[in-house]
Design a protein around this motif. Structure first.
Motif, PDB file in Angstrom:
ATOM      1  N   GLY A   1     -13.667   6.851  -7.215  1.00 16.28           N
ATOM      2  CA  GLY A   1     -13.138   5.500  -7.413  1.00 16.28           C
ATOM      3  C   GLY A   1     -11.899   5.398  -8.277  1.00 16.28           C
ATOM      4  N   LEU A   2     -10.977   6.315  -8.131  1.00 17.25           N
ATOM      5  CA  LEU A   2      -9.741   6.256  -8.919  1.00 17.25           C
ATOM      6  C   LEU A   2      -8.899   5.076  -8.466  1.00 17.25           C
ATOM      7  N   PRO A   3      -8.633   4.104  -9.335  1.00 19.74           N
ATOM      8  CA  PRO A   3      -7.835   2.937  -8.947  1.00 19.74           C
ATOM      9  C   PRO A   3      -6.411   3.328  -8.556  1.00 19.74           C
ATOM     10  N   GLY A   4      -5.889   2.666  -7.561  1.00 19.01           N
ATOM     11  CA  GLY A   4      -4.524   2.900  -7.102  1.00 19.01           C
ATOM     12  C   GLY A   4      -4.439   3.840  -5.919  1.00 19.01           C
ATOM     13  N   VAL A  33       0.849  -1.188   0.000  1.00 21.60           N
ATOM     14  CA  VAL A  33       0.000   0.000   0.000  1.00 21.60           C
ATOM     15  C   VAL A  33       0.886   1.239   0.000  1.00 21.60           C
ATOM     16  N   PHE A  34       0.570   2.180  -0.881  1.00 20.08           N
ATOM     17  CA  PHE A  34       1.306   3.444  -0.934  1.00 20.08           C
ATOM     18  C   PHE A  34       0.369   4.562  -0.514  1.00 20.08           C
ATOM     19  N   ILE A  35       0.796   5.338   0.460  1.00 20.06           N
ATOM     20  CA  ILE A  35       0.037   6.503   0.918  1.00 20.06           C
ATOM     21  C   ILE A  35       0.830   7.760   0.560  1.00 20.06           C
ATOM     22  N   LEU A  36       0.218   8.639  -0.201  1.00 20.63           N
ATOM     23  CA  LEU A  36       0.856   9.902  -0.561  1.00 20.63           C
ATOM     24  C   LEU A  36       0.507  10.925   0.506  1.00 20.63           C
ATOM     25  N   SER A  37       1.416  11.130   1.443  1.00 19.93           N
ATOM     26  CA  SER A  37       1.156  12.049   2.540  1.00 19.93           C
ATOM     27  C   SER A  37       1.087  13.495   2.049  1.00 19.93           C
ATOM     28  N   ALA A  38       2.020  13.874   1.205  1.00 22.17           N
ATOM     29  CA  ALA A  38       2.021  15.230   0.644  1.00 22.17           C
ATOM     30  C   ALA A  38       1.076  15.227  -0.555  1.00 22.17           C
ATOM     31  N   GLY A  39      -0.210  15.422  -0.273  1.00 15.83           N
ATOM     32  CA  GLY A  39      -1.248  15.282  -1.289  1.00 15.83           C
ATOM     33  C   GLY A  39      -1.095  16.175  -2.500  1.00 15.83           C
ATOM     34  N   HIS A  40      -0.362  17.267  -2.379  1.00 19.30           N
ATOM     35  CA  HIS A  40      -0.194  18.171  -3.516  1.00 19.30           C
ATOM     36  C   HIS A  40       0.790  17.622  -4.558  1.00 19.30           C
ATOM     37  N   LEU A  41       1.373  16.471  -4.304  1.00 20.64           N
ATOM     38  CA  LEU A  41       2.274  15.849  -5.283  1.00 20.64           C
ATOM     39  C   LEU A  41       1.511  14.935  -6.246  1.00 20.64           C
ATOM     40  N   THR A  42       0.260  15.232  -6.482  1.00 25.22           N
ATOM     41  CA  THR A  42      -0.545  14.371  -7.356  1.00 25.22           C
ATOM     42  C   THR A  42      -0.040  14.284  -8.797  1.00 25.22           C
ATOM     43  N   PRO A  43       0.637  15.293  -9.358  1.00 28.00           N
ATOM     44  CA  PRO A  43       1.101  15.089 -10.730  1.00 28.00           C
ATOM     45  C   PRO A  43       1.981  13.838 -10.884  1.00 28.00           C
ATOM     46  N   ILE A  44       2.915  13.632  -9.975  1.00 24.63           N
ATOM     47  CA  ILE A  44       3.761  12.431 -10.069  1.00 24.63           C
ATOM     48  C   ILE A  44       2.950  11.189  -9.726  1.00 24.63           C
ATOM     49  N   TYR A  45       2.087  11.292  -8.760  1.00 29.43           N
ATOM     50  CA  TYR A  45       1.265  10.152  -8.328  1.00 29.43           C
ATOM     51  C   TYR A  45       0.368   9.666  -9.467  1.00 29.43           C
ATOM     52  N   TYR A  46      -0.340  10.586 -10.095  1.00 32.30           N
ATOM     53  CA  TYR A  46      -1.230  10.204 -11.188  1.00 32.30           C
ATOM     54  C   TYR A  46      -0.446   9.657 -12.377  1.00 32.30           C
ATOM     55  N   SER A  47       0.692  10.271 -12.666  1.00 29.84           N
ATOM     56  CA  SER A  47       1.517   9.782 -13.765  1.00 29.84           C
ATOM     57  C   SER A  47       1.988   8.356 -13.495  1.00 29.84           C
ATOM     58  N   LEU A  48       2.437   8.089 -12.262  1.00 26.06           N
ATOM     59  CA  LEU A  48       2.856   6.736 -11.892  1.00 26.06           C
ATOM     60  C   LEU A  48       1.712   5.745 -12.045  1.00 26.06           C
TER      61      LEU A  48
END
Length: 195
Positions: A168-171, A122-137
């Motif tokens: 419901g965004l997967p991941g 499970v990956f938790i993105l604590s710094a939520g404003h880093l979504t550009p890298i998260y969504y790209s991954l």
């Protein structure tokens, strides 16, 4: 046979590509360049050949990860530029280690993904404003189509400025945004997975 045995043999304690090449060359020329051994054993020679193979495999893998990381950075620039909004700096600087994490370290599968995290890391993105890298991954590992990255921060999109589970965004295991909340979430998830 060589590759099968190489994975089972220990590598020399202090090897690098350059020293390994010099050592193997010296052995093949029957001139030992090191002062520690007067005559190398066949196991030692074999270990050094294995080291060369392992280094070559690692370098190929690193080159592939760098290629992926570069693509993720392109995605980040396109997303933030198109949206005229977002936080590119943190995403860009996180690209390398998150690429290694998602493409090499974590056990995950987009086809069997559920928010329960059963049988997956499970990956938790604590710094939520880093979504550009998260969504790209997530897109580049197959959780949703890469074309959806073009909807970043648009009204009604699943790809908002902070990760959300509302659509419901997967991941995405957990919505985030408040800095520091990820540690407590991840700790709780880790304890629950041990039960």
């Amino acid at each position: 046979v060589l590759f099968g045995r190489c994975t089972q043999r220990p590598y020399p304690p202090h090897y690098s590509l350059l020293t390994t090449q010099k050592y193997v060359s010296s052995v093949l020329l029957s001139k030992d360049l090191t002062t520690h051994h007067s005559k190398p054993s066949y196991i030692e020679i074999f270990s050094y050949f294995c080291a060369i193979i392992k280094i070559s495999e690692t370098m190929a893998n690193i080159n592939e990860l760098q290629r992926i990381s570069t693509q993720l950075r392109r995605d980040i620039v396109r997303m933030v530029t198109s949206a005229k909004s977002g936080h590119p700096g943190g995403s860009m600087s996180s690209a390398d280690f998150l690429t290694a994490l998602y493409f090499e370290v974590m056990k995950h599968n987009p086809e069997t993904w559920t928010r329960s995290g059963k049988d997956q890391d499970v990956f938790i993105l604590s710094a939520g404003h880093l979504t550009p890298i998260y969504y790209s991954l997530l897109a580049r590992t197959g959780y949703f189509p890469v074309s959806e990255l073009a909807t970043f921060r648009q009204y009604g999109s699943r790809l908002q400025g902070h990760p959300s589970i509302a659509k419901g965004l997967p991941g995405v295991f957990q919505p985030s945004g408040s800095l520091g909340q990820g540690l407590s979430l991840a700790a709780g998830i880790a304890v629950a997975k041990k039960m």
